[in-house]
Design an enzyme around this catalytic site. Structure first.
Site, PDB file in Angstrom:
ATOM      1  N   HIS A  18       3.829  -3.341   3.679  1.00 24.07           N
ATOM      2  CA  HIS A  18       2.995  -3.150   4.871  1.00 24.07           C
ATOM      3  C   HIS A  18       3.862  -3.202   6.129  1.00 24.07           C
ATOM      4  O   HIS A  18       3.725  -2.377   7.033  1.00 24.07           O
ATOM      5  CB  HIS A  18       1.947  -4.266   4.983  1.00 24.07           C
ATOM      6  CG  HIS A  18       0.896  -4.273   3.909  1.00 24.07           C
ATOM      7  ND1 HIS A  18       0.670  -5.356   3.094  1.00 24.07           N
ATOM      8  CD2 HIS A  18       0.006  -3.330   3.519  1.00 24.07           C
ATOM      9  CE1 HIS A  18      -0.331  -5.082   2.253  1.00 24.07           C
ATOM     10  NE2 HIS A  18      -0.743  -3.860   2.485  1.00 24.07           N
ATOM     11  N   LYS A  42     -14.673  -6.078  -3.058  1.00 22.72           N
ATOM     12  CA  LYS A  42     -13.340  -6.400  -3.573  1.00 22.72           C
ATOM     13  C   LYS A  42     -13.147  -7.919  -3.536  1.00 22.72           C
ATOM     14  O   LYS A  42     -13.563  -8.562  -2.572  1.00 22.72           O
ATOM     15  CB  LYS A  42     -12.305  -5.782  -2.633  1.00 22.72           C
ATOM     16  CG  LYS A  42     -11.356  -4.814  -3.295  1.00 22.72           C
ATOM     17  CD  LYS A  42     -10.387  -4.336  -2.240  1.00 22.72           C
ATOM     18  CE  LYS A  42      -9.348  -3.433  -2.812  1.00 22.72           C
ATOM     19  NZ  LYS A  42      -8.344  -3.066  -1.814  1.00 22.72           N
ATOM     20  N   ARG A  91       2.672   4.964  -1.300  1.00 20.36           N
ATOM     21  CA  ARG A  91       3.757   4.444  -2.122  1.00 20.36           C
ATOM     22  C   ARG A  91       4.132   5.447  -3.199  1.00 20.36           C
ATOM     23  O   ARG A  91       5.166   6.051  -3.188  1.00 20.36           O
ATOM     24  CB  ARG A  91       3.312   3.130  -2.791  1.00 20.36           C
ATOM     25  CG  ARG A  91       3.242   1.982  -1.849  1.00 20.36           C
ATOM     26  CD  ARG A  91       2.429   0.858  -2.413  1.00 20.36           C
ATOM     27  NE  ARG A  91       1.020   1.183  -2.415  1.00 20.36           N
ATOM     28  CZ  ARG A  91       0.071   0.305  -2.598  1.00 20.36           C
ATOM     29  NH1 ARG A  91       0.365  -0.943  -2.846  1.00 20.36           N
ATOM     30  NH2 ARG A  91      -1.193   0.656  -2.561  1.00 20.36           N
ATOM     31  N   SER A 129       0.034  -5.807  -3.038  1.00 26.03           N
ATOM     32  CA  SER A 129      -0.433  -7.191  -2.866  1.00 26.03           C
ATOM     33  C   SER A 129      -0.963  -7.725  -4.196  1.00 26.03           C
ATOM     34  O   SER A 129      -0.733  -8.883  -4.554  1.00 26.03           O
ATOM     35  CB  SER A 129      -1.548  -7.256  -1.825  1.00 26.03           C
ATOM     36  OG  SER A 129      -1.127  -6.724  -0.608  1.00 26.03           O
TER      37      SER A 129
HETATM   38  P1  ADP Z   1      -6.457  -1.134   0.981  1.00 26.83           P
HETATM   39  O1  ADP Z   1      -7.377  -2.055   0.262  1.00 26.83           O
HETATM   40  O2  ADP Z   1      -7.074  -0.463   2.176  1.00 26.83           O
HETATM   41  O3  ADP Z   1      -5.669  -0.183   0.113  1.00 26.83           O
HETATM   42  P2  ADP Z   1      -3.991  -2.560   1.327  1.00 26.83           P
HETATM   43  O4  ADP Z   1      -3.716  -3.778   2.100  1.00 26.83           O
HETATM   44  O5  ADP Z   1      -3.764  -2.622  -0.141  1.00 26.83           O
HETATM   45  O6  ADP Z   1      -5.464  -2.150   1.659  1.00 26.83           O
HETATM   46  O7  ADP Z   1      -3.159  -1.350   1.917  1.00 26.83           O
HETATM   47  C1  ADP Z   1      -3.277  -0.919   3.253  1.00 26.83           C
HETATM   48  C2  ADP Z   1      -2.441   0.315   3.420  1.00 26.83           C
HETATM   49  O8  ADP Z   1      -1.068  -0.016   3.243  1.00 26.83           O
HETATM   50  C3  ADP Z   1      -2.731   1.426   2.416  1.00 26.83           C
HETATM   51  O9  ADP Z   1      -2.543   2.675   3.040  1.00 26.83           O
HETATM   52  C4  ADP Z   1      -1.688   1.215   1.345  1.00 26.83           C
HETATM   53  O10 ADP Z   1      -1.393   2.406   0.659  1.00 26.83           O
HETATM   54  C5  ADP Z   1      -0.512   0.769   2.212  1.00 26.83           C
HETATM   55  N1  ADP Z   1       0.434  -0.028   1.457  1.00 26.83           N
HETATM   56  C6  ADP Z   1       0.212  -1.118   0.704  1.00 26.83           C
HETATM   57  N2  ADP Z   1       1.352  -1.556   0.134  1.00 26.83           N
HETATM   58  C7  ADP Z   1       2.324  -0.697   0.529  1.00 26.83           C
HETATM   59  C8  ADP Z   1       3.732  -0.558   0.245  1.00 26.83           C
HETATM   60  N3  ADP Z   1       4.372  -1.374  -0.574  1.00 26.83           N
HETATM   61  N4  ADP Z   1       4.394   0.446   0.830  1.00 26.83           N
HETATM   62  C9  ADP Z   1       3.742   1.307   1.640  1.00 26.83           C
HETATM   63  N5  ADP Z   1       2.438   1.269   1.933  1.00 26.83           N
HETATM   64  C10 ADP Z   1       1.739   0.279   1.382  1.00 26.83           C
END
Ligand code: ADP
Length: 166
Positions: A18, A42, A91, A129
């Site tokens: 992130h 979720k 990703r 995460s």
């Molecule tokens: P959501 O539940 O909306 O997917 P996340 O916190 O999992 O929330 O992710 C928020 C955003 O950050 C999404 O666009 C996700 O693809 C991106 N994201 C999460 N982890 C990574 C990572 N390791 N590298 C790049 N982008 C990421």
């Protein structure tokens, strides 16, 4: 005029992936609002307040970052803030289908809002995460994946959970 974007997500918890997207976003935008979603449906490990606090703490020194929480549609939140760009991270190919659907749905709901995607450094491109929580619970070293503050609160959270169970 300031170039502004919203970076929405669950951030349960925030990872170096992130953070990588946030830093890349700051090269394009003057201000990014990290919009922490009040997830229903979720199962989040950290509650909304905790997730916001984690993001605030870790991005404290980043100029141009604001952290807010929201519930409901991201496009409604963007409208309320008068922002026309949603920033998302991509990703792997596996993200693509979901992100594609989401971006097109949001476009249908609010044609004035664009979604832009950024790719993280490849060393973060497999971090999620969810996986971090799973391996951390099993005792793995997660210091390469999350900032030290997040590691500390994650360990405390698991300790708290274990206490509740016993
Ligand atoms: P959501 O539940 O909306 O997917 P996340 O916190 O999992 O929330 O992710 C928020 C955003 O950050 C999404 O666009 C996700 O693809 C991106 N994201 C999460 N982890 C990574 C990572 N390791 N590298 C790049 N982008 C990421």
């Amino acid at each position: 005029m300031k170039k502004r974007a919203i970076y929405p997500g669950t951030f349960d918890p925030l990872t170096y992936g992130h953070l990588d997207i946030i830093k890349r976003g700051l090269c394009l935008f003057d201000e990014i609002i990290i919009a922490v979603a009040d997830v229903t449906g979720k199962d989040a490990l950290f509650n909304l307040k905790e997730r916001v606090e984690i993001v605030e703490e870790v991005t404290r020194d980043c100029k141009g970052i604001k952290v807010e929480s929201f519930n409901g549609l991201v496009v409604d939140f963007a409208d309320k803030k008068n922002i026309r760009i949603i920033l998302r991270g991509l990703r792997m190919i596996s993200d693509f289908e979901y992100e594609f659907q989401m971006a097109l749905t949001n476009r249908r709901l609010a044609p004035r809002i664009e979604t832009i995607f950024m790719m993280p450094n490849e060393k973060y491109s497999y971090i999620s995460s969810r996986l971090i929580k799973e391996v951390s619970l099993l005792g793995a070293d997660i210091s390469h994946f999350i900032p030290p503050y997040v590691e500390k609160v994650l360990k405390l959270k698991f300790k708290e959970k274990r206490k509740c169970k016993s």
